[in-house]
Enzyme design. Structure first.
Site, short mmCIF file in Angstrom:
data_model
loop_
_atom_site.label_atom_id
_atom_site.label_comp_id
_atom_site.label_asym_id
_atom_site.label_seq_id
_atom_site.Cartn_x
_atom_site.Cartn_y
_atom_site.Cartn_z
N SER A 110 32.03 51.33 68.25
CA SER A 110 30.91 50.95 68.67
C SER A 110 30.68 51.07 70.23
O SER A 110 30.60 52.11 70.67
CB SER A 110 30.68 49.29 68.15
OG SER A 110 29.61 48.91 68.46
N ASP A 153 23.90 51.59 71.85
CA ASP A 153 25.23 51.91 71.96
C ASP A 153 25.82 52.95 71.30
O ASP A 153 25.04 53.56 70.75
CB ASP A 153 26.13 50.38 71.76
CG ASP A 153 26.25 50.09 70.11
OD1 ASP A 153 25.17 50.61 69.34
OD2 ASP A 153 27.07 49.48 69.72
N ASP A 198 27.49 53.63 68.41
CA ASP A 198 27.11 53.83 67.05
C ASP A 198 25.66 53.60 66.80
O ASP A 198 25.28 53.38 65.66
CB ASP A 198 28.16 53.29 66.39
CG ASP A 198 28.04 51.62 66.26
OD1 ASP A 198 27.68 51.18 67.27
OD2 ASP A 198 28.67 51.16 65.15
N ASP A 231 23.97 50.74 66.56
CA ASP A 231 23.48 49.62 65.80
C ASP A 231 23.14 48.44 66.68
O ASP A 231 22.94 47.41 66.24
CB ASP A 231 24.89 49.18 64.70
CG ASP A 231 26.09 48.78 65.49
OD1 ASP A 231 26.06 48.73 66.85
OD2 ASP A 231 26.86 48.12 65.07
#
Length: 448
Positions: free
Chosen positions: A103, A242, A244, A246
């Site tokens: 992440s 960010d 990833d 999400d």
């Protein structure tokens, strides 16, 4: 070495250091493969996506070996956002989905997140069983039943189309200049493509991943670069994702950054006015600002709080039949469209509000006046338990007493990093600062 693998968002740690080793990933894949095999046939599949970290290649190969060893067929998506994995797990009728990502963490970290066949993240019970099987070992498939692996080249485009379908029918972004910061991460191709196809003039930054620059001086945790780009280009709005993709932060045309609380407030109010907000409530975590709760209450809406972690937000949403939730950090979950937090999807909803209302971003991002909030992190070493120290407990009790019912104090251990997070809210900023600092000093002394 601890046997505990799963934190609040899958397994995470420094690459090539326990638990994020290739050996553990292989065994974890085998355990998950065996867990999701409903019978002895070979008609089972797993989709695997990743972000742009260098170590993603290693973990992709190790997980593939583990899954195929138990007879699972592996479909490799390559770099795609985490929500794309949730969506494609469901749409491709896979038994399980895996996202390889840490992440917003630095490039040297990585993680493994699992999604069930419904596209939602796994329950604590499912994770606990996979963890048990990982340690115990599993029976592998016979030679003739070993699984196959293949690349899926159009996964990103399937996800792109799903995103565009969420935008109001007949509406476009013509004439709008948008800065998109992809954090050199998983959405570095997806986000600019979708915005351009919807008609926006796109200024893309953070779109040159090299395996080691993910989240580096860019993205939702460091939005200053995008804010500067908004001002330099005279953009109407900035969207910061960010690593990833999400989570999201929104930047208005003046360069001011708005967090997830302001975005959730806007969406909850709009959806309520449109009769779309199920249950008359927004689900958020204990970290969300008290100002958000007051804002909702003034509109006859409720704030349902959960533990920190978008997985817990989604669990409460599903239990209560709610369709909007998220975190202050920018995870925004809209179960009408997705099974997990989706930063770009949330950004598109904000752009839709700009198009439909004709209001600038600076008006839409300021929905409520936040109560002063202060958050500080204290790093600790493996094996340390600073929250068990008597001096720390005494400092927490004293800080709570100083707030005297006029604020909140929240102390918790991060589920993704070795950090103690100390957060407080109070209208009295001097008291707020003193309360946080006293606890931070106590924790630092306990970890020295």
């Amino acid at each position: 070495m601890s046997d505990k693998l799963f934190g609040t968002d899958g397994v995470r740690g420094r690459a090539n250091t326990w638990p994020m080793t290739a050996d553990l990933a292989l065994r974890l894949g085998a355990a998950a493969g065996r867990y999701f095999r409903r019978d002895g046939s070979t008609a089972h599949r797993v989709v695997i996506g990743k972000d742009t970290r260098l170590s993603g290649y290693m973990f992709e190969n190790a997980l593939t070996a583990g899954f195929t060893s138990t007879g699972m067929n592996v479909l490799l998506l390559g770099p795609v956002p985490t929500p794309a994995v949730g969506m494609l797990t469901q749409s491709m009728r896979a038994d399980v989905g895996v996202m390889i990502s840490a992440s917003h963490n630095p490039h040297h970290d990585n993680g493994i997140k699992f999604f069930g066949p419904d596209g939602f993240k796994l329950s604590d019970e499912a994770q606990a069983e996979i963890e048990r099987m990982t340690h115990a070992g599993v029976e592998v498939a016979q030679a003739q039943n070993i699984g196959r692996a293949k690349r899926i080249d159009d996964g990103r485009f399937r996800y792109n189309e799903r995103l565009k379908m969420s935008f109001p029918e007949g509406k476009r972004l013509d004439g709008m200049k948008v800065v998109i910061d992809c954090a050199n991460g998983a959405a570095y191709r997806t986000a600019p493509e979708v915005l351009w196809e919807l008609g926006a003039e796109v200024i893309a930054i953070g779109v040159t991943p090299d395996g080691q620059n993910i989240n580096q001086n860019c993205g939702s945790t460091q939005p200053e670069t995008a804010a500067q780009a908004v001002l330099e280009h005279g953009a109407d709005v900035g969207i910061c994702l960010d690593g990833d993709a999400d989570r999201v932060m929104i930047i208005d045309e003046t360069g001011k950054v708005a967090d997830g609380d302001q975005l959730m407030a806007l969406m909850a109010a709009r959806w309520a006015d449109q009769g779309r907000l199920k249950g008359g409530a927004l689900v958020a975590t204990v970290m969300s600002n008290l100002g958000l709760e007051r804002y909702l209450d003034a509109r006859g809406l409720r704030l349902e709080r959960t533990a920190v972690g978008d997985r817990y937000v989604v669990e409460r949403m599903r239990e209560g039949g709610f369709n909007l939730g998220g975190e202050q950090s920018g995870h925004i979950v809209m179960t009408d469209y997705a099974t997990t937090g989706d930063g770009l999807l949330a950004g598109l909803q904000f752009l839709a509000a700009m198009v439909e209302t004709g209001q600038p971003a600076s008006q839409l991002v300021h929905q409520f006046e936040p109560v002063p909030q202060l958050l500080k992190n204290v790093r600790f070493s493996a094996g340390q338990k600073p929250l068990d120290a008597e001096d720390v407990k005494a400092a927490i009790a004293q800080a709570e007493a100083s707030l005297n019912g006029n604020g909140r104090l929240l102390i918790r251990k991060s589920g993704t990093e070795p950090l103690i997070r100390v957060m407080a809210e109070s209208e009295d900023e001097a008291t707020l600062s003193a309360a946080v600092e006293s606890v931070v000093q106590a924790v630092e002394h306990a970890t020295a």
